[in-house]
Design an enzyme around this catalytic site. Structure first.
Site, PDB file in Angstrom:
ATOM      1  N   ARG A 308       0.834  -1.208   0.000  1.00  0.00           N
ATOM      2  CA  ARG A 308       0.000   0.000   0.000  1.00  0.00           C
ATOM      3  C   ARG A 308       0.866   1.254   0.000  1.00  0.00           C
ATOM      4  O   ARG A 308       0.504   2.261  -0.621  1.00  0.00           O
ATOM      5  CB  ARG A 308      -0.963   0.010   1.185  1.00  0.00           C
ATOM      6  N   GLU A 719      -9.416   6.276   7.386  1.00  0.00           N
ATOM      7  CA  GLU A 719      -7.973   6.456   7.276  1.00  0.00           C
ATOM      8  C   GLU A 719      -7.509   7.709   6.519  1.00  0.00           C
ATOM      9  O   GLU A 719      -6.524   8.335   6.925  1.00  0.00           O
ATOM     10  CB  GLU A 719      -7.359   5.217   6.607  1.00  0.00           C
TER      11      GLU A 719
END
Length: 771
Positions: A308, A719
């Site tokens: 990621r 997030e």
């Protein structure tokens, strides 16, 4: 329905009536669990003696790895993390023995009496150490597009350098805790403070060598998690279950704050090397970046986190020639783990630092360089991994935020302030976030739900997501009520339980509402069809016409035929009639995110369902004599699609941002040369406090931009706001740069603690004197 619905446990929280695992009444015979851990970062167990500890009155069991009935493993992805150390010790805090005691004092006395002889060996404690030892965790990963070599060779302008981001402690208010209760035969029920009940269930079953259907895991709520309870909550559950199995009694195992910080992994520290080519206007032509992550001693989720970080190493910017290499390094620290952003913050920090350097080299405002490199709407909209950026909100966010924050005028006034003040300097920065939403491990993008409607019209919802304070259960209640067209007071969401919804994914990747909300909707669609068919027959007979069940509207606690609003029946009566007609009022739901795929070997694919966008402008003032700073103002504009609950979403934005402020400023994990964590309590580890909140804090949601193909056209919000705190770090860097009138580039990594700000300022002063 009010889209500012209060948190379903809010009143319980503020009155102290919300029940967490440590609040549950203690069962008769309950034992307390304790863990004896390694005092060295690397070594071998030479001998041990537990007889004195076993002789302490009230000690019911002391277990070592030989006492594990099943597999001695609790690695969530790769089994390289033993539940209890066998011979080799790989980090300080690694579990060696488990103790079950009748009281806490008894258990801690036994801990002190265990004798162990360890042969210590040299430890690898940093990324640099691991690189020197070539101690890779797994082979490197790569994402590449265009021709990086050509782009760098033809560079009009060129920069290279390295950049570091530090570890971060999760510091959830509720430390790791679990209570295991043995049942009939092989049954084991575990109340676990976990983000991933199904994984906890699987690992408990493996260490006990029993089928998963013998293990039931339940979680009503967590007192915070932030990723730290995605995999590492499994540890205390496994240990508690082993002790409960050995003693035949219920066991509660709760880590103290110090134990928790010493024994659990952190956000991955990164060492980032880069080369970048760019034009005289600041447009990036090529980027070559190497991301090095400190994984700790075991795999945990490090490879997915690294992946990621790689996906986000270009953030919101189109770059035609890119090479991103990711390497995870094995060290003798606790296995680092998931933390809000899951690698995204480290990758985004890298490119934001690079753009800041580009702007300073060219003498331009960094905000201009950012805008110049944004992904385009119809062209320049392909990521390095070949996913097209659709529904791009960057440009509208920019236009609105530049205006609402009064950016240009404030920039001018800050320049005046800095020219007139020697010891106080101000900085201003804008930073965007473009965060991909979905689990990058494609098969995890699935969710289940169970919805029961009772004869009185009340509704009970169970889903696979977990509540950790973020308000997921509240949103699920809203979704269920909206889909059924009833009052939210008629809907209850129960504790998450593996016996109700099996094989669930973790509540992580900001996807809790996306996945579980759609699963609940699927279940309710089945129920509405059944109820609708039953009511259509009743309406047809009552009014003498053919009622089409597919045209029935569920709204305002009634069900009516769309063309004839007077032909209606209350929801409660409809449910009772469906029961009399022998219709099932219970249904399961399932959802899987469509079109998610990624080829890890080729480095291309479509790993994200969509992108969440946000933007922040922050202004800071720092004292160059002490390094102390304060955040004068922050303006945030965030894209949440059509928000299901604006109050909850704004709360997540504010909380995520402030947690990010901690990462980029005050939160610094410090280890000594032996690998001991030196600051493992609130008196030595500085999380943000009330004085760290911006003095002016403006947070708004972008309105009028629904998100297609998601639950009620909403977007994930857990997030992405964390990364907006980079605007604070960049503003600090801007203020430090002002110490030398922006003639010398500041040397500042993350976190920018007071000491590091002071050192960077002093370094610039010295260099100015030498000019």
């Amino acid at each position: 329905m009010n889209n500012k619905e209060k948190h379903e446990s809010g009143l319980l929280h503020v009155t102290g009536k919300a029940v967490y695992i440590d609040d549950m009444p203690e069962l008769p015979g309950l034992l307390h669990g304790f863990v004896f851990t390694s005092s060295v970062a690397s070594g071998r167990i030479f001998s041990f003696n537990i007889e004195k500890a076993k002789a302490v009155p009230g000690i019911e069991a002391i277990l070592c790895y030989r006492d594990i009935p099943g597999e001695n493993q609790m690695g969530p992805v790769i089994h390289d993390e033993p539940a209890l150390a066998e011979e080799t010790l790989e980090c300080i805090g690694q579990a060696i023995f488990l103790i079950a005691a009748t009281s806490e004092n008894t258990g801690r006395e036994a801990l002190r009496l265990i004798e162990i002889e360890i042969e210590e060996s040299p430890a690898i404690l940093t990324i640099d150490d691991a690189i020197s030892a070539r101690n890779l965790l797994q082979p490197p990963r790569k994402i590449e597009c265009g021709s990086v070599e050509k782009g760098l060779a033809e560079a009009e302008n060129y920069l290279e350098g390295k950049f570091e981001t530090g570890a971060q402690e999760h510091w959830y208010l509720e430390t790791q805790v679990a209570m295991a209760i043995p049942g009939e035969g092989q049954e084991m029920k575990v109340f676990a403070s976990t983000q991933h009940p199904s994984e906890t269930q699987a690992l408990v079953a493996e260490v006990l060598d029993i089928p998963k259907n013998q293990v039931e895991v339940e979680i009503r709520r967590m007192g915070g998690a932030f990723g730290g309870k995605e995999t590492q909550a499994n540890h205390v559950s496994v240990w508690a279950a082993l002790l409960a199995n050995a003693t035949g009694k219920p066991v509660k195992l709760r880590l103290s704050r110090d134990e928790d910080q010493i024994m659990t992994g952190k956000r991955h520290p990164f060492l980032i090397n880069y080369k970048v080519a760019f034009t005289g206007k600041g447009k990036i032509a090529a980027l070559d970046v190497e991301l090095n992550a400190n994984a700790g001693y075991a795999t945990d989720l490090s490879m997915a986190i690294l992946e990621r970080a790689m996906f986000h190493a270009t953030n919101a910017y189109y770059i035609p020639n890119v090479r991103i290499v990711g390497k995870a390094w094995k060290t003798n620290q606790m296995s680092n783990t998931a933390f809000r952003g899951f690698g995204g913050p480290q990758g985004i920090a890298a490119i934001e630092n690079i753009i800041d350097r580009i702007s300073r080299k060219l003498g331009k405002d960094p905000a201009e360089i950012r805008y110049l490199n944004f992904f385009g709407m119809k062209e320049r909209n392909i990521t390095p991994y070949q996913q097209k950026v659709k529904n791009n909100r960057l440009h509208v966010l920019w236009e609105k935020l530049i205006h609402s924050s009064n950016y240009s005028e404030r920039r001018k006034s800050i320049n005046v302030f800095n020219a007139e003040n020697e010891f106080l300097k101000r900085g201003l920065a804008l930073s965007p976030v473009q965060f991909g939403i979905s689990f990058t491990t494609s098969f995890l993008n699935q969710a289940g739900a169970l919805v029961n409607i009772y004869k009185d019209g009340s509704v009970l919802v169970n889903h696979g997501g977990t509540e950790m304070g973020q308000g997921l259960h509240t949103k699920i209640r809203q979704i269920a009520a909206l889909e059924l067209g009833i009052s939210i007071d008629q809907v209850k969401v129960t504790a998450t339980n593996t016996s109700k919804v099996p094989n669930t994914s973790a509540t992580a990747a900001s996807s809790g509402s996306d996945l579980n909300g759609m699963a609940v909707k699927d279940a309710i669609s089945k129920l509405k069809k059944r109820i609708g068919e039953s009511i259509a027959k009743i309406l047809s007979e009552k009014y003498g016409y053919s009622c089409n069940s597919e045209k029935l509207i569920f709204k305002n606690n009634f069900i009516w035929d769309q063309p004839f609003k007077e032909r209606k029946i209350s929801f409660n009566d409809a449910v009772l009639q469906a029961y009399f007609n022998q219709e099932s009022l219970s249904a399961t739901g399932f959802y899987k995110t469509p079109n998610i795929h990624f080829d890890k070997v080729k480095g291309i694919g479509h790993p994200f369902h969509y992108y969440a966008f946000g933007m922040a402008v922050s202004e800071v003032e720092l004292d160059v004599l002490t390094g102390h700073h304060r955040i004068l103002r922050t303006d945030i504009l965030h894209d949440a699609g059509n928000s299901i609950n604006e109050a909850l979403d704004i709360g997540q934005i504010e909380g995520g941002f402030i947690q990010g402020v901690g990462w980029v400023t005050s939160e610094e994990c410090k280890w000594d040369s032996k690998g001991n964590l030196l600051n493992h309590s609130p008196d030595t580890y500085k999380i943000p406090g009330i004085n760290d909140i911006p003095e002016i804090f403006n947070v708004e949601l972008l309105k009028g931009y629904p998100n297609p193909n998601t639950i009620r056209q909403s977007k994930a919000v857990g997030e992405p706001p964390f990364m907006l705190a980079l605007s604070v770090w960049l503003a600090i860097k801007d203020a430090v740069s002002a110490v030398g009138d922006h003639k010398i580039e500041p040397d500042l990594n993350i976190p920018a603690t007071h000491e590091k700000i002071l050192m960077a300022s002093e370094k610039i002063k010295q260099e100015i004197q030498q000019l």
